[in-house]
Scaffold this motif. Structure first.
Motif, PDB file in Angstrom:
ATOM      1  N   THR A 133       0.816  -1.224   0.000  1.00  0.00           N
ATOM      2  CA  THR A 133       0.000   0.000   0.000  1.00  0.00           C
ATOM      3  C   THR A 133       0.848   1.272   0.000  1.00  0.00           C
ATOM      4  OG1 THR A 133      -0.107  -0.237   2.395  1.00  0.00           O
ATOM      5  CG2 THR A 133      -2.050  -0.970   1.143  1.00  0.00           C
ATOM      6  N   VAL A 134       1.935   1.293   0.779  1.00  0.00           N
ATOM      7  CA  VAL A 134       2.678   2.539   0.985  1.00  0.00           C
ATOM      8  C   VAL A 134       4.145   2.456   0.546  1.00  0.00           C
ATOM      9  CG1 VAL A 134       3.492   4.158   2.764  1.00  0.00           C
ATOM     10  CG2 VAL A 134       1.181   3.222   2.901  1.00  0.00           C
ATOM     11  N   VAL A 135       4.849   1.426   0.986  1.00  0.00           N
ATOM     12  CA  VAL A 135       6.310   1.388   0.762  1.00  0.00           C
ATOM     13  C   VAL A 135       6.620   1.156  -0.724  1.00  0.00           C
ATOM     14  CG1 VAL A 135       8.489   0.279   1.419  1.00  0.00           C
ATOM     15  CG2 VAL A 135       6.685   0.552   3.118  1.00  0.00           C
ATOM     16  N   LEU A 136       6.020   0.127  -1.310  1.00  0.00           N
ATOM     17  CA  LEU A 136       6.296  -0.207  -2.721  1.00  0.00           C
ATOM     18  C   LEU A 136       4.984  -0.374  -3.484  1.00  0.00           C
ATOM     19  CD1 LEU A 136       9.065  -2.944  -2.164  1.00  0.00           C
ATOM     20  CD2 LEU A 136       9.421  -0.505  -2.583  1.00  0.00           C
ATOM     21  N   PRO A 137       4.254   0.718  -3.709  1.00  0.00           N
ATOM     22  CA  PRO A 137       2.962   0.569  -4.395  1.00  0.00           C
ATOM     23  C   PRO A 137       3.113   0.037  -5.828  1.00  0.00           C
ATOM     24  CG  PRO A 137       3.501   2.896  -4.042  1.00  0.00           C
ATOM     25  CD  PRO A 137       4.520   2.103  -3.308  1.00  0.00           C
ATOM     26  N   GLU A 138       4.338   0.124  -6.389  1.00  0.00           N
ATOM     27  CA  GLU A 138       4.551  -0.372  -7.759  1.00  0.00           C
ATOM     28  C   GLU A 138       5.088  -1.807  -7.803  1.00  0.00           C
ATOM     29  OE1 GLU A 138       3.435   1.135 -10.347  1.00  0.00           O
ATOM     30  OE2 GLU A 138       2.782   2.776  -9.050  1.00  0.00           O
ATOM     31  N   ALA A 139       5.111  -2.489  -6.657  1.00  0.00           N
ATOM     32  CA  ALA A 139       5.578  -3.891  -6.639  1.00  0.00           C
ATOM     33  C   ALA A 139       4.759  -4.700  -7.643  1.00  0.00           C
ATOM     34  CB  ALA A 139       5.409  -4.467  -5.240  1.00  0.00           C
ATOM     35  N   CYS A 140       5.431  -5.562  -8.402  1.00  0.00           N
ATOM     36  CA  CYS A 140       4.693  -6.252  -9.466  1.00  0.00           C
ATOM     37  C   CYS A 140       3.822  -7.377  -8.918  1.00  0.00           C
ATOM     38  CB  CYS A 140       5.635  -6.749 -10.548  1.00  0.00           C
ATOM     39  SG  CYS A 140       6.648  -8.097  -9.989  1.00  0.00           S
ATOM     40  N   ALA A 141       4.130  -7.906  -7.729  1.00  0.00           N
ATOM     41  CA  ALA A 141       3.260  -8.926  -7.131  1.00  0.00           C
ATOM     42  C   ALA A 141       3.002  -8.552  -5.680  1.00  0.00           C
ATOM     43  CB  ALA A 141       3.917 -10.294  -7.213  1.00  0.00           C
ATOM     44  N   LYS A 142       1.735  -8.556  -5.305  1.00  0.00           N
ATOM     45  CA  LYS A 142       1.367  -8.219  -3.925  1.00  0.00           C
ATOM     46  C   LYS A 142       0.511  -9.342  -3.340  1.00  0.00           C
ATOM     47  CE  LYS A 142       1.152  -3.302  -4.969  1.00  0.00           C
ATOM     48  NZ  LYS A 142       0.324  -2.096  -4.954  1.00  0.00           N
ATOM     49  N   ILE A 143       0.902  -9.765  -2.155  1.00  0.00           N
ATOM     50  CA  ILE A 143       0.208 -10.873  -1.502  1.00  0.00           C
ATOM     51  C   ILE A 143      -0.264 -10.380  -0.143  1.00  0.00           C
ATOM     52  CG2 ILE A 143       0.399 -13.289  -0.756  1.00  0.00           C
ATOM     53  CD1 ILE A 143       1.417 -12.930  -3.645  1.00  0.00           C
TER      54      ILE A 143
END
Ligand code: C5P
Length: 226
Positions: A133-143
């Motif tokens: 949500t905040v630190v790496l909003p552009e992360a390609c995979a979120k779990i």
């Protein structure tokens, strides 16, 4: 642009660190345990005899402490100002203090900055509460990793027994629930599932099954982005 990063968020005791470390090893990524960073700050606060209500001193400490984490032979090691605090940050006193320390905005600002710097260095698996949500909003995979509270308490109980503590299961469950409540209700970067995160309920699942699921989610997402 999407970042080659896997963000794993979820409540306490959901197995995030175990799973995140294994996913990182499998993919050859660097593992960043953000909970360990907040724990390292809490441990320095306790060591320095700083009151948990002294927000200015804690903020000051968070800005100047040098935290380093590394994974060696499948084990995470954590240093604060050059001292190895790996074992210390898991003790019950630190666990009891970390949630209040992590709610202080200046502490979060300092840690989020450090987490982003580390993540910018390459491919990473990052676990915590606010990564997607905040630190790496552009992360390609979120779990968003979770499990029933009884199973999470049971896993924590087992872990503590193995470390030589004699924990009470009911007390552990109450502590987990209280930590989740505080993490979810805080104003700055609360624990919530990112809109684009995949919900993974690991109740009754084996660790390797969870790891495989995450690696597959990542591969599908990254091939769609590359
Ligand atoms: O993950 P772990 O239980 O080690 O985290 C310890 C505490 O640090 C959490 O209960 C939470 O209060 C805080 N934390 C946080 N944001 C993160 C990671 C951990 O607020 N990204």
């Amino acid at each position: 642009m999407k970042q080659n990063a896997i963000a794993i968020d979820g409540p306490a005791g959901a197995g995030k660190s175990t799973v995140a470390g294994k996913v990182a090893d499998l993919l050859g990524f660097v593992y960043i345990d953000t909970g360990a960073m907040y724990r390292a700050i809490a441990s320095k606060v306790l060591d320095g005899g700083i009151a948990l209500t002294d927000l200015n001193q804690i903020a000051e400490l968070a800005r100047r402490v040098r935290i380093r984490i590394s994974r060696e032979q499948g084990e995470l090691r954590v240093w604060a100002d050059g001292a190895d605090v790996t074992e210390k940050i898991r003790n019950p006193e630190v666990t009891a203090a970390v949630t209040s320390v992590s709610q202080i905005p200046a502490v979060r600002e300092a840690m989020i900055g450090l987490q982003r710097e580390l993540a910018a260095e390459g491919s990473v698996v990052v676990d915590g509460r606010d990564i997607g949500t905040v630190v790496l909003p552009e992360a390609c995979a979120k779990i968003f990793l979770t499990a029933s509270v009884t199973e999470r308490a049971q896993r924590r109980w087992q872990e503590m027994k193995e470390k030589g503590y004699e924990p009470d299961l009911n007390v552990l469950q109450q502590e987990l629930e209280e930590r989740d409540r505080q993490d979810s209700e805080r104003e700055m970067s609360p624990l919530i599932q990112a809109k684009d995160a995949v919900l993974l309920d690991t109740t009754g699942m084996m660790i390797n099954e969870v790891v495989d699921r995450i690696v597959n989610i990542y591969r599908n997402q990254w091939s769609g982005n590359a």
